[in-house]
Design a protein around this motif. Structure first.
Motif, PDB file in Angstrom:
ATOM      1  N   UNK A   4       0.534  -1.165   0.667  1.00  0.00           N
ATOM      2  CA  UNK A   4      -0.462   0.167   0.745  1.00  0.00           C
ATOM      3  C   UNK A   4       0.982   1.786  -0.171  1.00  0.00           C
ATOM      4  N   UNK A   5       1.545   1.243   0.575  1.00  0.00           N
ATOM      5  CA  UNK A   5       2.704   2.310   0.661  1.00  0.00           C
ATOM      6  C   UNK A   5       3.335   2.148  -0.651  1.00  0.00           C
ATOM      7  N   UNK A   6       4.328   1.813  -0.988  1.00  0.00           N
ATOM      8  CA  UNK A   6       4.783   1.054  -2.344  1.00  0.00           C
ATOM      9  C   UNK A   6       4.000   2.428  -3.193  1.00  0.00           C
ATOM     10  N   UNK A   7       2.178   1.692  -3.639  1.00  0.00           N
ATOM     11  CA  UNK A   7       1.165   2.215  -4.590  1.00  0.00           C
ATOM     12  C   UNK A   7       1.461   3.857  -4.037  1.00  0.00           C
ATOM     13  N   UNK A   8       0.829   4.445  -2.861  1.00  0.00           N
ATOM     14  CA  UNK A   8       0.876   5.596  -2.708  1.00  0.00           C
ATOM     15  C   UNK A   8       2.204   6.760  -3.125  1.00  0.00           C
ATOM     16  N   UNK A   9       3.603   6.349  -2.648  1.00  0.00           N
ATOM     17  CA  UNK A   9       4.414   6.784  -2.930  1.00  0.00           C
ATOM     18  C   UNK A   9       4.565   6.282  -4.760  1.00  0.00           C
ATOM     19  N   UNK A  10       4.169   5.888  -5.203  1.00  0.00           N
ATOM     20  CA  UNK A  10       4.320   5.749  -6.963  1.00  0.00           C
ATOM     21  C   UNK A  10       3.528   6.749  -7.239  1.00  0.00           C
ATOM     22  N   UNK A  11       1.845   6.598  -6.719  1.00  0.00           N
ATOM     23  CA  UNK A  11       1.388   7.995  -7.413  1.00  0.00           C
ATOM     24  C   UNK A  11       1.747   9.563  -6.786  1.00  0.00           C
ATOM     25  N   UNK A  12       2.435   9.706  -5.974  1.00  0.00           N
ATOM     26  CA  UNK A  12       2.678  10.735  -5.857  1.00  0.00           C
ATOM     27  C   UNK A  12       4.130  11.613  -5.932  1.00  0.00           C
ATOM     28  N   UNK A  13       5.188  10.163  -6.014  1.00  0.00           N
ATOM     29  CA  UNK A  13       6.286  10.893  -6.559  1.00  0.00           C
ATOM     30  C   UNK A  13       5.792  10.842  -8.679  1.00  0.00           C
ATOM     31  N   UNK A  14       4.177  10.073  -9.004  1.00  0.00           N
ATOM     32  CA  UNK A  14       4.993  10.639 -10.762  1.00  0.00           C
ATOM     33  C   UNK A  14       3.924  12.338 -10.629  1.00  0.00           C
ATOM     34  N   UNK A  15       2.672  12.030  -9.573  1.00  0.00           N
ATOM     35  CA  UNK A  15       2.492  13.735 -10.071  1.00  0.00           C
ATOM     36  C   UNK A  15       3.086  15.159  -9.859  1.00  0.00           C
ATOM     37  N   UNK A  16       4.583  14.882  -8.607  1.00  0.00           N
ATOM     38  CA  UNK A  16       5.163  15.993  -8.492  1.00  0.00           C
ATOM     39  C   UNK A  16       6.138  15.914  -9.338  1.00  0.00           C
ATOM     40  N   UNK A  17       6.688  14.751 -10.078  1.00  0.00           N
ATOM     41  CA  UNK A  17       7.874  14.244 -11.646  1.00  0.00           C
ATOM     42  C   UNK A  17       7.629  14.577 -12.508  1.00  0.00           C
ATOM     43  N   UNK A  18       6.363  14.327 -13.525  1.00  0.00           N
ATOM     44  CA  UNK A  18       5.692  14.346 -14.254  1.00  0.00           C
ATOM     45  C   UNK A  18       4.787  14.674 -14.849  1.00  0.00           C
ATOM     46  N   UNK A  19       5.208  15.901 -16.085  1.00  0.00           N
ATOM     47  CA  UNK A  19       4.573  16.820 -16.585  1.00  0.00           C
ATOM     48  C   UNK A  19       3.359  15.953 -17.493  1.00  0.00           C
ATOM     49  N   UNK A  20       1.910  16.230 -17.116  1.00  0.00           N
ATOM     50  CA  UNK A  20       0.602  16.413 -17.795  1.00  0.00           C
ATOM     51  C   UNK A  20       0.297  15.561 -17.353  1.00  0.00           C
ATOM     52  N   UNK A  21       0.051  14.162 -16.549  1.00  0.00           N
ATOM     53  CA  UNK A  21      -0.550  13.045 -15.330  1.00  0.00           C
ATOM     54  C   UNK A  21      -1.819  13.651 -14.896  1.00  0.00           C
ATOM     55  N   UNK A  22      -2.453  13.196 -14.953  1.00  0.00           N
ATOM     56  CA  UNK A  22      -3.382  12.840 -14.310  1.00  0.00           C
ATOM     57  C   UNK A  22      -4.082  11.655 -13.753  1.00  0.00           C
ATOM     58  N   UNK A  23      -5.354  11.690 -12.423  1.00  0.00           N
ATOM     59  CA  UNK A  23      -5.393  10.937 -11.989  1.00  0.00           C
ATOM     60  C   UNK A  23      -6.355  10.036 -12.670  1.00  0.00           C
ATOM     61  N   UNK A  24      -6.217   8.378 -12.432  1.00  0.00           N
ATOM     62  CA  UNK A  24      -7.171   7.824 -13.139  1.00  0.00           C
ATOM     63  C   UNK A  24      -7.517   6.900 -12.734  1.00  0.00           C
ATOM     64  N   UNK A  25      -8.616   6.432 -13.840  1.00  0.00           N
ATOM     65  CA  UNK A  25      -9.790   5.868 -13.176  1.00  0.00           C
ATOM     66  C   UNK A  25     -10.000   5.133 -11.813  1.00  0.00           C
ATOM     67  N   UNK A  26     -10.560   4.327 -11.066  1.00  0.00           N
ATOM     68  CA  UNK A  26     -11.096   3.545 -10.490  1.00  0.00           C
ATOM     69  C   UNK A  26     -10.346   2.093 -10.879  1.00  0.00           C
ATOM     70  N   UNK A  27      -9.726   1.452  -9.790  1.00  0.00           N
ATOM     71  CA  UNK A  27      -9.374   0.422 -10.123  1.00  0.00           C
ATOM     72  C   UNK A  27     -10.064  -1.243 -11.369  1.00  0.00           C
ATOM     73  N   UNK A  28      -9.348  -1.824 -11.217  1.00  0.00           N
ATOM     74  CA  UNK A  28      -9.799  -2.785 -12.819  1.00  0.00           C
ATOM     75  C   UNK A  28      -9.883  -4.346 -11.779  1.00  0.00           C
TER      76      UNK A  28
END
Length: 308
Positions: free
Chosen positions: A284-308
């Motif tokens: 759970x922590x890895x996924x939260x860290x991955x999301x936080x890092x991607x939003x902080x470092x990547x240009x032009x990304x946005x929140x994704x739809x819910x899990x499949x």
């Protein structure tokens, strides 16, 4: 008066620069987020940011709360990790593979943070280009696979990380550079440069060219994004890459970025995980860290739809 959720919403607004995207990231409706800001401003008797500005312009009060958020939220995450260790233990295994040539820009900082937070978790990373990682995940050989091509497999859940737009890189002098967007038939005369993976794993083919029954004049491959950009800039072809991978080259004027189709070509990056691993504290922590890092470092990304 001031609550943790207020700091999180203000932080999300700064990171996304949009009420709509901030609401998506926090899994709220835009009206609920707007109401939360209005309620807080009424409590404080101060305005936190100027409405209808892009980029969002924060007031002195808003900047002070963001300063507090930058100090407090990492401490909160650290405490939550410590509590998770106490509740579920610290040992474990996280073997992962990636099916994305340009993912290292955000994945490596994520892994660095994760190693510091969970030193006793056995962490291993492999490329998913020399073998089939999703079947390996289902067998238990892997614990997580980063992919944009989820396959329905028993016991596998796909957690969305973020949504991005795939763009076409063309030379600045290319005739397509002046077009408002690129049509599939425009690529019939072009050399298309791709990563060395199967065509059925490339959106440019499966979701753009093949539905229009278009085949590029030639296809050549390259392992490295920087090499692809050099080929494009020198007029050797065009290539399709995620917007975040293309941004650093287009922003410096090396190549021109063009939208694929009038409405664009969008995709979502997922973390494929076995269902039995979903409740693991370190996962759970890895996924939260991955999301936080991607939003902080990547240009032009946005929140994704819910899990499949």
């Amino acid at each position: 008066m001031l609550e943790i959720r207020h700091l999180k919403t203000l932080h999300a607004l700064r990171e996304t620069d949009s009420l709509v995207e901030a609401a998506e990231r926090l899994h709220l409706t835009q009206s609920a987020l707007s109401h939360q800001f209005k309620e807080l401003e009424e409590r404080l008797g101060l305005q936190l940011f100027v409405r209808k500005t892009r980029p969002v312009r924060f007031t002195s009060a808003g900047l002070r709360l963001l300063q507090l958020a930058d100090s407090l939220l990492p401490q909160l995450r650290s405490a939550e990790r410590d509590l998770a260790r106490l509740a579920g233990g610290t040992a474990g295994r996280l073997h992962m593979a990636i099916e994305c040539h340009s993912c290292f820009q955000w994945l490596m900082p994520t892994i660095d943070q994760f190693r510091d937070a969970w030193p006793e978790v056995e962490l291993d990373l492999a490329s998913g280009f020399s073998f089939a990682p999703l079947p390996a995940l289902a067998r238990g050989d892997l614990d997580l696979v980063v992919t944009s091509d989820p396959i329905e497999l028993p016991g596998i859940t796909y957690v969305p990380l973020f949504t991005y737009e795939a763009l076409l890189a063309v030379a600045n002098q290319h005739p397509l550079a002046s077009r408002p967007y690129v049509r599939a038939e425009d690529l019939a005369r072009e050399t298309l440069i791709t990563y060395p993976v199967e065509r059925d794993r490339l959106d440019i083919f499966t979701r753009f060219l093949e539905p229009a029954d278009v085949e590029p004049a030639q296809v050549r491959t390259s392992e490295l994004t920087v090499m692809m950009m050099q080929l494009v800039a020198s007029g050797r072809g065009v290539c399709c890459v995620p917007n975040w991978a293309l941004h650093e080259y287009s922003a410096r004027g090396y190549v021109t970025a063009k939208r694929l189709g009038e409405k664009g070509l969008f995709a979502t990056l997922y973390a494929g995980i076995r269902a039995d691993m979903l409740d693991s504290p370190f996962m759970r922590d890895f996924l939260l860290t991955a999301k936080d890092t991607s939003f902080a470092t990547l240009e032009g990304v946005s929140a994704a739809p819910k899990s499949r």
